[in-house]
Design a protein around this motif. Sequence first.
Motif, PDB file in Angstrom:
ATOM      1  N   VAL A  51       2.811  13.728  -4.492  1.00 53.51           N
ATOM      2  CA  VAL A  51       2.675  12.859  -3.362  1.00 53.51           C
ATOM      3  C   VAL A  51       1.976  13.148  -2.115  1.00 53.51           C
ATOM      4  N   ASP A  52       2.265  14.566  -1.603  1.00 53.90           N
ATOM      5  CA  ASP A  52       1.547  15.227  -0.622  1.00 53.90           C
ATOM      6  C   ASP A  52      -0.072  15.240  -1.054  1.00 53.90           C
ATOM      7  N   ARG A  53      -0.284  15.882  -2.248  1.00 58.15           N
ATOM      8  CA  ARG A  53      -1.600  16.208  -2.682  1.00 58.15           C
ATOM      9  C   ARG A  53      -2.510  15.229  -2.929  1.00 58.15           C
ATOM     10  N   ASP A  54      -1.678  14.107  -3.672  1.00 62.34           N
ATOM     11  CA  ASP A  54      -2.766  12.898  -4.260  1.00 62.34           C
ATOM     12  C   ASP A  54      -2.800  11.852  -3.235  1.00 62.34           C
ATOM     13  N   TYR A  55      -1.707  11.581  -2.273  1.00 59.21           N
ATOM     14  CA  TYR A  55      -1.789  10.638  -1.287  1.00 59.21           C
ATOM     15  C   TYR A  55      -1.690  10.992   0.121  1.00 59.21           C
ATOM     16  N   GLY A  56      -1.493  12.403   0.490  1.00 62.82           N
ATOM     17  CA  GLY A  56      -1.429  12.586   1.847  1.00 62.82           C
ATOM     18  C   GLY A  56      -0.117  12.347   2.703  1.00 62.82           C
ATOM     19  N   VAL A  57       1.006  11.972   1.760  1.00 68.05           N
ATOM     20  CA  VAL A  57       2.056  11.682   2.321  1.00 68.05           C
ATOM     21  C   VAL A  57       3.250  12.659   2.244  1.00 68.05           C
ATOM     22  N   LEU A  58       3.855  13.110   3.311  1.00 70.75           N
ATOM     23  CA  LEU A  58       4.756  14.184   3.447  1.00 70.75           C
ATOM     24  C   LEU A  58       6.055  13.617   3.121  1.00 70.75           C
ATOM     25  N   ILE A  59       7.076  14.253   2.330  1.00 70.97           N
ATOM     26  CA  ILE A  59       8.369  13.866   2.009  1.00 70.97           C
ATOM     27  C   ILE A  59       9.071  14.952   2.688  1.00 70.97           C
ATOM     28  N   ASN A  60       9.751  15.230   4.003  1.00 66.37           N
ATOM     29  CA  ASN A  60      10.057  16.385   4.573  1.00 66.37           C
ATOM     30  C   ASN A  60      11.559  16.622   4.663  1.00 66.37           C
ATOM     31  N   SER A  61      12.135  15.495   3.981  1.00 62.51           N
ATOM     32  CA  SER A  61      13.879  15.973   4.278  1.00 62.51           C
ATOM     33  C   SER A  61      14.610  15.403   3.037  1.00 62.51           C
ATOM     34  N   GLN A  62      15.740  15.789   2.577  1.00 61.58           N
ATOM     35  CA  GLN A  62      16.402  15.475   1.651  1.00 61.58           C
ATOM     36  C   GLN A  62      16.755  14.104   1.687  1.00 61.58           C
ATOM     37  N   TYR A  78       6.890   3.489   0.192  1.00 63.25           N
ATOM     38  CA  TYR A  78       6.759   4.486   1.089  1.00 63.25           C
ATOM     39  C   TYR A  78       5.492   5.327   1.151  1.00 63.25           C
ATOM     40  N   ILE A  79       4.936   5.252   0.245  1.00 65.65           N
ATOM     41  CA  ILE A  79       3.346   5.871  -0.032  1.00 65.65           C
ATOM     42  C   ILE A  79       2.522   4.734   0.686  1.00 65.65           C
ATOM     43  N   GLU A  80       2.532   3.483   0.452  1.00 67.73           N
ATOM     44  CA  GLU A  80       1.639   2.266   1.136  1.00 67.73           C
ATOM     45  C   GLU A  80       2.125   2.471   2.740  1.00 67.73           C
ATOM     46  N   SER A  81       3.022   2.626   3.132  1.00 64.27           N
ATOM     47  CA  SER A  81       3.408   2.360   4.685  1.00 64.27           C
ATOM     48  C   SER A  81       3.122   3.893   5.424  1.00 64.27           C
ATOM     49  N   ARG A  83       0.772   6.552   4.164  1.00 64.33           N
ATOM     50  CA  ARG A  83      -0.454   7.031   3.923  1.00 64.33           C
ATOM     51  C   ARG A  83      -1.723   6.893   5.075  1.00 64.33           C
ATOM     52  N   ALA A  84      -2.308   7.766   5.582  1.00 63.91           N
ATOM     53  CA  ALA A  84      -3.598   7.819   6.261  1.00 63.91           C
ATOM     54  C   ALA A  84      -4.659   7.031   5.666  1.00 63.91           C
ATOM     55  N   GLY A  85      -5.395   6.222   6.380  1.00 68.47           N
ATOM     56  CA  GLY A  85      -6.461   5.776   5.772  1.00 68.47           C
ATOM     57  C   GLY A  85      -6.233   4.743   4.592  1.00 68.47           C
ATOM     58  N   GLY A  86      -5.229   4.420   4.119  1.00 72.24           N
ATOM     59  CA  GLY A  86      -5.062   3.367   3.045  1.00 72.24           C
ATOM     60  C   GLY A  86      -5.216   3.649   1.839  1.00 72.24           C
ATOM     61  N   ALA A  87      -6.516   4.134   1.469  1.00 69.31           N
ATOM     62  CA  ALA A  87      -6.771   4.233   0.084  1.00 69.31           C
ATOM     63  C   ALA A  87      -7.075   5.675  -0.223  1.00 69.31           C
ATOM     64  N   THR A  88      -6.627   6.004  -1.837  1.00 68.84           N
ATOM     65  CA  THR A  88      -7.082   7.394  -2.091  1.00 68.84           C
ATOM     66  C   THR A  88      -8.332   7.418  -2.615  1.00 68.84           C
TER      67      THR A  88
END
Length: 88
Positions: A51-62, A78-81, A83-88
């Motif tokens: 998710v971090d690599r492909d979408y630039g979205v961090l999931i930083n807690s359990q 979660y990714i939709e809301s 991610r920066a820039g909107g598109a991959t």
Amino acid sequence: MNELIEELKTKLIELLNLSSLTPEQFDAKAQLVGGELGIDSIDVLEMVVMVDRDYGVLINSQEVGEKVFASVASLAAYIESNRAGGAT
């Protein structure tokens, strides 16, 4: 969002070696972690990295991870809301 859900299904099947499953059989609302798929903590770590690599979205807690990985639909939302820039 449906496009993102379908993309995530395909990526998760490949990432988690769920070769017996097709994207059409993958219920987007079914429980992802702790469900019938047998996803364990190592799989969750791999999903966090993807998710971090492909979408630039961090999931930083359990706590966040438990909510996000409840289903493919919740992951897509979660990714939709977040991610920066909107598109991959």
